[in-house]
Design an enzyme around this catalytic site. Structure first.
Site, short mmCIF file in Angstrom:
data_model
loop_
_atom_site.label_atom_id
_atom_site.label_comp_id
_atom_site.label_asym_id
_atom_site.label_seq_id
_atom_site.Cartn_x
_atom_site.Cartn_y
_atom_site.Cartn_z
N ARG A 1 1.05 -1.32 -0.20
CA ARG A 1 0.05 -0.01 0.10
C ARG A 1 0.44 0.79 0.24
O ARG A 1 0.20 2.04 -0.76
CB ARG A 1 -0.55 0.06 1.59
N TYR B 1 -14.29 16.42 -18.40
CA TYR B 1 -14.89 14.74 -18.10
C TYR B 1 -16.34 15.46 -17.49
O TYR B 1 -15.85 15.19 -16.28
CB TYR B 1 -14.16 13.78 -18.12
N ASP C 1 -5.17 18.96 -16.45
CA ASP C 1 -5.24 17.48 -16.68
C ASP C 1 -4.62 17.05 -17.86
O ASP C 1 -5.37 17.54 -19.09
CB ASP C 1 -7.00 17.12 -16.87
N LYS D 1 -5.86 5.39 -20.11
CA LYS D 1 -6.05 6.42 -21.89
C LYS D 1 -4.61 5.60 -22.47
O LYS D 1 -4.34 4.46 -22.43
CB LYS D 1 -6.63 7.53 -22.03
#
Length: 390
Positions: free
Chosen positions: A50, A102, A173, A198
Site C-alpha cells: 500500500r 470530463y 488534466d 487511456k
C-alpha cells in the site's frame, strides 16, 4: 546526456534493479503485499505494498521522466487520482474549474467535493477572464486542455503566470495529449493529472491514474495521502501500463496521423455541421497548441445535422466500436450525452456545446483507409435509409 521522449518511454536515465532483476528486459511484477525486514529498525526500502511496490515505483519513475516531474503517484483509476488530489483542499476553499470537463470530474466536484465544503466557479478558462473569478479563499485553478469533449484549448503558460501571481495551484488534466505531446509542468502547472487507462496504457485492458508534480511539498502530501487512503496501483496493473508506455510514441504518431485525415474527411460531409479538432487551422486554439504542445492528438468531436443521424452512426459502426473510453489502439466512438456526460444536467451540457447530435471519436492505429471506408459506408447507408423513408 538528456534522452529524447521516445527513448524515455523505454529507458530511465539510470536503470535500477541490478542483479535482483536477473537482467530481465521487461521489468518484473513484484506480486507481493508485504516484505520481510532484515532486522529491527531495518528495511529493504519496501514495507507494505500500500505504501510502495517495486513495480509501481518503476512505473512512477518512468512517468515522472516523461512529464519532467519530480514525484508521481500511480493510482487505481484517473478518478482515484483526482479524488486524492482534492484532499489537498479544506472546507471553505474555492476552486476555479473549467466548464468543459470530463463528466466524471464534474460529478465528483458536484456530489462529493461540494458536500465536503469546497466551492467552485465553473467558467470557460480558454476565453473568460480567469482573474476576475479569483476570491480571497481561492486555492487552485483546474483545467483540461484540450477539454473533453469540446476540445477547447487554454494557454497553460499564461494561466500559470496568473496562478503564480495569486499564489494558486494550477492543475492540468493532460490525458488527451499524454506526456508525449504536452508537458504542462514545463509551462507553469503545479500538478498534472492523467487517466493512465487511456493513452499511457493504450490497449483498453487496464485502469490507472496518475498525479505528477515538480514541487517537493506537494509530493510529500500526496505520499501521505496515498498511504492513508490506500488507492495505489496494483503490481500487475503497473506492469501493464509500463508495457503500454513502451509504444506510446509510435501509437500517438499513428493515431494523430489518422485523426488529421479523418478530420479533413468529416469536414467535407454534408451531414456534418461542425468538426472540432485542434489540428485544423480553423480551430481557434490551433496556434496556442502549436506553441505549447508537440502535436494535436487524436481526439475529434463533431456535430451531425440531427440527433437521429448521430444515433444512426452509433448503431451502424462495426469495426469502429461504440464504447465509452479513449486512447487505445482501437478506434472508439462515444456519445457524450448518454455516456461520458450523462450525469451532467442537460442545460449545462448544451451551454457547453454538447448536444444530442454530438459525437466524440478516439482515433486508433488501424489503416486509415479502412476507417474512412467504414465511415463512408455508414454515412451512405444512413442517407439511403432516409431517402427510402421519404
Amino acid at each position: 546526456m538528456a534522452r529524447e521522449i521516445e527513448t524515455k518511454c523505454l529507458h530511465l536515465e539510470e536503470e535500477e534493479g541490478g542483479s535482483q532483476n536477473y537482467g530481465a528486459i521487461s521489468y518484473p511484477i513484484f506480486q507481493t503485499a508485504t516484505y520481510a525486514h532484515p532486522g529491527v529498525g531495518k528495511s529493504t526500502g519496501y514495507d507494505y505494498s500500500r505504501l510502495q511496490n517495486p513495480t509501481r515505483e518503476h512505473l512512477e519513475k518512468v512517468v515522472a521522466s516523461l512529464e519532467n516531474g519530480t514525484d508521481v503517484l500511480a493510482l487505481t483509476t484517473g478518478m482515484a487520482a483526482i479524488s486524492l488530489m482534492m484532499e489537498l483542499f479544506r472546507p471553505g476553499d474555492h476552486l476555479i474549474v473549467d466548464a468543459d470537463l470530463y463528466g466524471g470530474s464534474i460529478r465528483l466536484f458536484n456530489n462529493v467535493s461540494k458536500k465536503n465544503g469546497i466551492t467552485f466557479s465553473s467558467i470557460n478558462c480558454y476565453k473568460e477572464d480567469v482573474e476576475s473569478y479569483i476570491k480571497e479563499n481561492t486555492k487552485a485553478v483546474y483545467i483540461e486542455t484540450p477539454t473533453n469533449p469540446m476540445m477547447n484549448v487554454t494557454d497553460i503558460e499564461k494561466l500559470g503566470k496568473l496562478a503564480k501571481k495569486h499564489h494558486l495551484l494550477l492543475i492540468v488534466d493532460n490525458t488527451f495529449l499524454s506526456p508525449y505531446f504536452q508537458n504542462p509542468l514545463d509551462l507553469g502547472a503545479d500538478i498534472v493529472v492523467h487517466s493512465g487507462t487511456k493513452y499511457l496504457g493504450g490497449h483498453n485492458d487496464t485502469l490507472a491514474g496518475f498525479l505528477v508534480t515538480n514541487r517537493e511539498d506537494i509530493g510529500e502530501k500526496f505520499r501521505f495521502l496515498i498511504k492513508t487512503t490506500g488507492a495505489g496501483l496494483a503490481p500487475f496493473d503497473s506492469w501493464l501500463i509500463l508495457r503500454g508506455i513502451k509504444t506510446l510514441g509510435i501509437r500517438m504518431e499513428k493515431s494523430q496521423q489518422n485523426a488529421i485525415t479523418i478530420a479533413n474527411w468529416l469536414k467535407e460531409q454534408k451531414a456534418v455541421s461542425k468538426v472540432i479538432y485542434p489540428g485544423l487551422p480553423t480551430h481557434p486554439g490551433h496556434e496556442i497548441m502549436k506553441k505549447q504542445a508537440r502535436g494535436f492528438g487524436a481526439m475529434i468531436t463533431f456535430q451531425l445535422e440531427s440527433k437521429e443521424f448521430a444515433q444512426a452512426v452509433l448503431e451502424k459502426v462495426r469495426m469502429i466500436k461504440f464504447a465509452e473510453s479513449l486512447g487505445g489502439v482501437e478506434t472508439l466512438i462515444t456519445y457524450p450525452t448518454t455516456q461520458t456526460h450523462a450525469d451532467v444536467p442537460k442545460e449545462v451540457r448544451e451551454r457547453n456545446g454538447i448536444t444530442e447530435s454530438t459525437l466524440r471519436l478516439s482515433v486508433g492505429i488501424e489503416d486509415v483507409k479502412d476507417l474512412l471506408d467504414e465511415l463512408e459506408a455508414v454515412f451512405e447507408e444512413i442517407e439511403g435509409d432516409r431517402l427510402k423513408n421519404l
